[in-house]
Design an enzyme around this catalytic site. Structure first.
Site, PDB file in Angstrom:
ATOM      1  N   CYS A  88     -10.879   6.154   2.714  1.00 49.44           N
ATOM      2  CA  CYS A  88      -9.797   6.953   2.451  1.00 49.44           C
ATOM      3  C   CYS A  88      -9.850   7.928   1.262  1.00 49.44           C
ATOM      4  O   CYS A  88      -9.056   8.806   1.106  1.00 49.44           O
ATOM      5  CB  CYS A  88      -8.466   6.231   2.510  1.00 49.44           C
ATOM      6  SG  CYS A  88      -8.117   5.174   4.250  1.00 49.44           S
ATOM      7  N   HIS A 100      -3.174  10.898  -1.026  1.00 49.31           N
ATOM      8  CA  HIS A 100      -3.745  10.421   0.197  1.00 49.31           C
ATOM      9  C   HIS A 100      -2.626   9.845   0.838  1.00 49.31           C
ATOM     10  O   HIS A 100      -1.734   9.127   0.587  1.00 49.31           O
ATOM     11  CB  HIS A 100      -4.650   9.290   0.101  1.00 49.31           C
ATOM     12  CG  HIS A 100      -4.989   8.351   1.346  1.00 49.31           C
ATOM     13  ND1 HIS A 100      -5.337   9.119   2.391  1.00 49.31           N
ATOM     14  CD2 HIS A 100      -5.061   7.021   1.376  1.00 49.31           C
ATOM     15  CE1 HIS A 100      -5.710   8.387   3.346  1.00 49.31           C
ATOM     16  NE2 HIS A 100      -5.457   6.818   2.911  1.00 49.31           N
ATOM     17  N   ASN A 129      -2.396   7.747   9.031  1.00 48.65           N
ATOM     18  CA  ASN A 129      -3.365   8.094   7.963  1.00 48.65           C
ATOM     19  C   ASN A 129      -4.329   8.485   8.619  1.00 48.65           C
ATOM     20  O   ASN A 129      -5.254   7.891   9.355  1.00 48.65           O
ATOM     21  CB  ASN A 129      -3.628   6.398   7.492  1.00 48.65           C
ATOM     22  CG  ASN A 129      -4.685   6.354   6.441  1.00 48.65           C
ATOM     23  OD1 ASN A 129      -5.537   7.120   6.047  1.00 48.65           O
ATOM     24  ND2 ASN A 129      -4.695   5.038   5.848  1.00 48.65           N
TER      25      ASN A 129
HETATM   26  N1  ACO Z   1       5.112  -3.868  14.609  1.00 51.45           N
HETATM   27  C1  ACO Z   1       5.985  -4.864  14.559  1.00 51.45           C
HETATM   28  N2  ACO Z   1       5.461  -6.030  13.756  1.00 51.45           N
HETATM   29  C2  ACO Z   1       4.457  -6.049  12.891  1.00 51.45           C
HETATM   30  C3  ACO Z   1       3.558  -4.890  13.266  1.00 51.45           C
HETATM   31  C4  ACO Z   1       3.885  -3.982  14.053  1.00 51.45           C
HETATM   32  N3  ACO Z   1       3.112  -2.622  14.055  1.00 51.45           N
HETATM   33  N4  ACO Z   1       2.353  -5.206  12.282  1.00 51.45           N
HETATM   34  C5  ACO Z   1       2.755  -6.232  11.845  1.00 51.45           C
HETATM   35  N5  ACO Z   1       3.905  -6.677  12.396  1.00 51.45           N
HETATM   36  C6  ACO Z   1       4.480  -8.034  12.003  1.00 51.45           C
HETATM   37  C7  ACO Z   1       3.429  -9.204  11.501  1.00 51.45           C
HETATM   38  O1  ACO Z   1       2.894  -9.827  12.459  1.00 51.45           O
HETATM   39  C8  ACO Z   1       4.300  -9.973  10.544  1.00 51.45           C
HETATM   40  O2  ACO Z   1       5.083 -10.796  11.537  1.00 51.45           O
HETATM   41  P1  ACO Z   1       5.399 -12.550  11.098  1.00 51.45           P
HETATM   42  O3  ACO Z   1       6.348 -12.321   9.892  1.00 51.45           O
HETATM   43  O4  ACO Z   1       5.998 -12.859  12.452  1.00 51.45           O
HETATM   44  O5  ACO Z   1       3.989 -13.117  11.029  1.00 51.45           O
HETATM   45  C9  ACO Z   1       5.345  -9.117  10.213  1.00 51.45           C
HETATM   46  O6  ACO Z   1       5.192  -7.797  10.972  1.00 51.45           O
HETATM   47  C10 ACO Z   1       4.951  -8.872   8.536  1.00 51.45           C
HETATM   48  O7  ACO Z   1       3.556  -8.555   8.670  1.00 51.45           O
HETATM   49  P2  ACO Z   1       2.899  -7.908   7.299  1.00 51.45           P
HETATM   50  O8  ACO Z   1       1.476  -7.433   7.382  1.00 51.45           O
HETATM   51  O9  ACO Z   1       3.334  -8.842   5.947  1.00 51.45           O
HETATM   52  O10 ACO Z   1       3.810  -6.664   6.873  1.00 51.45           O
HETATM   53  P3  ACO Z   1       3.974  -5.611   5.702  1.00 51.45           P
HETATM   54  O11 ACO Z   1       5.134  -5.426   5.378  1.00 51.45           O
HETATM   55  O12 ACO Z   1       2.797  -6.109   4.812  1.00 51.45           O
HETATM   56  O13 ACO Z   1       3.526  -4.362   6.347  1.00 51.45           O
HETATM   57  C11 ACO Z   1       1.653  -2.905   6.547  1.00 51.45           C
HETATM   58  C12 ACO Z   1       2.263  -4.362   6.962  1.00 51.45           C
HETATM   59  C13 ACO Z   1       2.426  -1.716   6.826  1.00 51.45           C
HETATM   60  C14 ACO Z   1       0.347  -2.762   7.271  1.00 51.45           C
HETATM   61  C15 ACO Z   1       1.725  -2.884   5.006  1.00 51.45           C
HETATM   62  O14 ACO Z   1       0.955  -4.223   4.500  1.00 51.45           O
HETATM   63  C16 ACO Z   1       0.823  -1.743   4.442  1.00 51.45           C
HETATM   64  O15 ACO Z   1       1.216  -0.568   4.579  1.00 51.45           O
HETATM   65  N6  ACO Z   1      -0.380  -2.172   3.711  1.00 51.45           N
HETATM   66  C17 ACO Z   1      -1.247  -0.978   3.373  1.00 51.45           C
HETATM   67  C18 ACO Z   1      -2.021  -0.744   4.411  1.00 51.45           C
HETATM   68  C19 ACO Z   1      -2.715   0.791   4.162  1.00 51.45           C
HETATM   69  O16 ACO Z   1      -2.085   1.584   3.936  1.00 51.45           O
HETATM   70  N7  ACO Z   1      -3.801   0.591   4.668  1.00 51.45           N
HETATM   71  C20 ACO Z   1      -4.647   1.884   4.806  1.00 51.45           C
HETATM   72  C21 ACO Z   1      -5.716   2.113   4.324  1.00 51.45           C
HETATM   73  S1  ACO Z   1      -5.810   2.051   2.451  1.00 51.45           S
HETATM   74  C22 ACO Z   1      -5.056   3.303   2.076  1.00 51.45           C
HETATM   75  O17 ACO Z   1      -5.176   4.323   2.615  1.00 51.45           O
HETATM   76  C23 ACO Z   1      -4.371   2.953   0.667  1.00 51.45           C
END
Ligand code: ACO
Length: 325
Positions: free
Chosen positions: A115, A252, A282
């Site tokens: 990224c 980004h 993304n």
């Molecule tokens: N739809 C519904 N529920 C979901 C989904 C989905 N698409 N994905 C995960 N969940 C659920 C999980 O299973 C979990 O359920 P549980 O509590 O029953 O186990 C719950 O949602 C919470 O999951 P988390 O992974 O803890 O959710 P979080 O609040 O952290 O959000 C996310 C997830 C959006 C991926 C977040 O962590 C995030 O944005 N991280 C950064 C990732 C990113 O942007 N990466 C890009 C590459 S790096 C960069 O470019 C910066």
């Protein structure tokens, strides 16, 4: 004192025709529009057609950037293409772009920083131009992340999309002050201790397969804001500028929450933030030039504006670039 500056002559972008909405994803996997919008700000993403490769997106973005710059492709002597989804393991996707543009002089190569790819490519091209070895560069970020997603993994497949963006840079003599146009400062970082937090579980040298993207989303989130703000503070320290001086913040486009938190921590006013993640998700190395092209086209970014780019991604890699338009 005089200095060579890499001045942006034009920019362009391309998104594949096919739009995949959150509602369509919710019909296929256990997710919802609400969950995706609340956690990420993403509403839809574009998906490349089966016969549309990363090079095809890159060529269209490059052609748009050349048209915007009003210059002939033949005057380009450097192409740096950032991608993690090349057409082939080799040769570089950049040479396919070079060939399609009818250029057979100069140099074209790929660069891989996930990224952060666009900021790494911009920095690399800037260093070539300032070294005096090359005069005009195409810097491209192009990705087909849809090809490396596990479409059954709701934690990742809702986040990414396909697209490409490009800028044309020209080496120009300037006074050597922060009032110059062009790239004023760049700062890159990486730290391989985090390599297992965001990776693709395949590759030619290990599994002999392409593999799928795997991510510990929470871990990425936890580190993102701190890393992003660190390299932006580096840019401020190098130039003496502060958040107040920034005209546009073009981060980004990974996640609205990360962008909002970074801007807030740096005291960058929300109205200065260019946000397009809702429209394309993304797109990794393509996301900054995609957002930039929108803000240039709609008249927000104008000559003389101070534009701040930042990115963070797999590796981890992260970086910033401060450019006077
Ligand atoms: N739809 C519904 N529920 C979901 C989904 C989905 N698409 N994905 C995960 N969940 C659920 C999980 O299973 C979990 O359920 P549980 O509590 O029953 O186990 C719950 O949602 C919470 O999951 P988390 O992974 O803890 O959710 P979080 O609040 O952290 O959000 C996310 C997830 C959006 C991926 C977040 O962590 C995030 O944005 N991280 C950064 C990732 C990113 O942007 N990466 C890009 C590459 S790096 C960069 O470019 C910066």
């Amino acid at each position: 004192m005089t200095a060579i500056r890499s001045v942006v002559l034009g920019c362009g972008s391309y998104l594949p025709e096919r739009v995949l909405t959150n509602a369509e994803l919710a019909a296929r996997i256990d997710t919802s529009d609400d969950w995706i919008v609340q956690r990420t700000g993403i509403r839809e993403r574009h998906i490349a057609a089966d016969d549309e490769f990363t090079s095809h997106l890159a060529i269209k973005a490059a052609q748009a950037a050349l048209a915007d710059a009003g210059i002939d492709a033949q005057s380009i002597d450097l192409i740096v293409l950032a991608t993690s989804t090349p057409d082939n393991t080799f040769p570089a996707t950049a040479v396919a772009v070079q060939h399609a543009l009818g250029i057979n002089h100069g140099v074209a190569f790929d660069l891989q920083a996930v990224c952060s790819g666009f900021v790494f490519a911009l920095t690399t091209a800037d260093n070539f131009l300032r070294a005096g070895t090359h005069k005009r560069a195409l810097v491209i970020g192009a990705e087909t992340f849809s090809r490396i997603l596990d479409w059954n993994d709701r934690g990742t497949c809702v986040l990414f999309g396909d697209g490409a963006g490009a800028v044309v840079l020209e080496a120009q003599p300037h006074a050597g002050t922060t009032a110059d146009r062009g790239v004023l400062t760049t700062h890159l970082r990486s730290d391989g201790r985090h390599k297992a937090k965001l990776f693709v579980d395949g590759g030619p040298g290990s599994t002999k397969t392409v593999g799928h993207l795997r991510m510990e989303g929470r871990e990425v989130f936890k580190h993102a804001v701190g890393m992003i703000t660190d390299v932006i503070v580096d840019a401020f320290n190098a130039t003496g500028f502060t958040a107040e001086d920034i005209t546009w913040f073009i981060p980004h486009q990974a996640n609205k929450r990360i962008i909002d938190a970074s801007a807030h921590k740096l005291h960058i006013a929300p109205q200065k933030v260019v946000l397009t993640v809702d429209k394309h998700g993304n797109t990794s190395a393509a996301s900054i030039p995609l957002a930039l092209a929108v803000a240039v086209k709609d008249g927000r970014v104008k000559k003389g504006d101070l534009v701040l780019f930042e990115a963070m991604g797999g590796g981890f890699t992260w970086g910033s670039a401060l450019v006077r338009w």
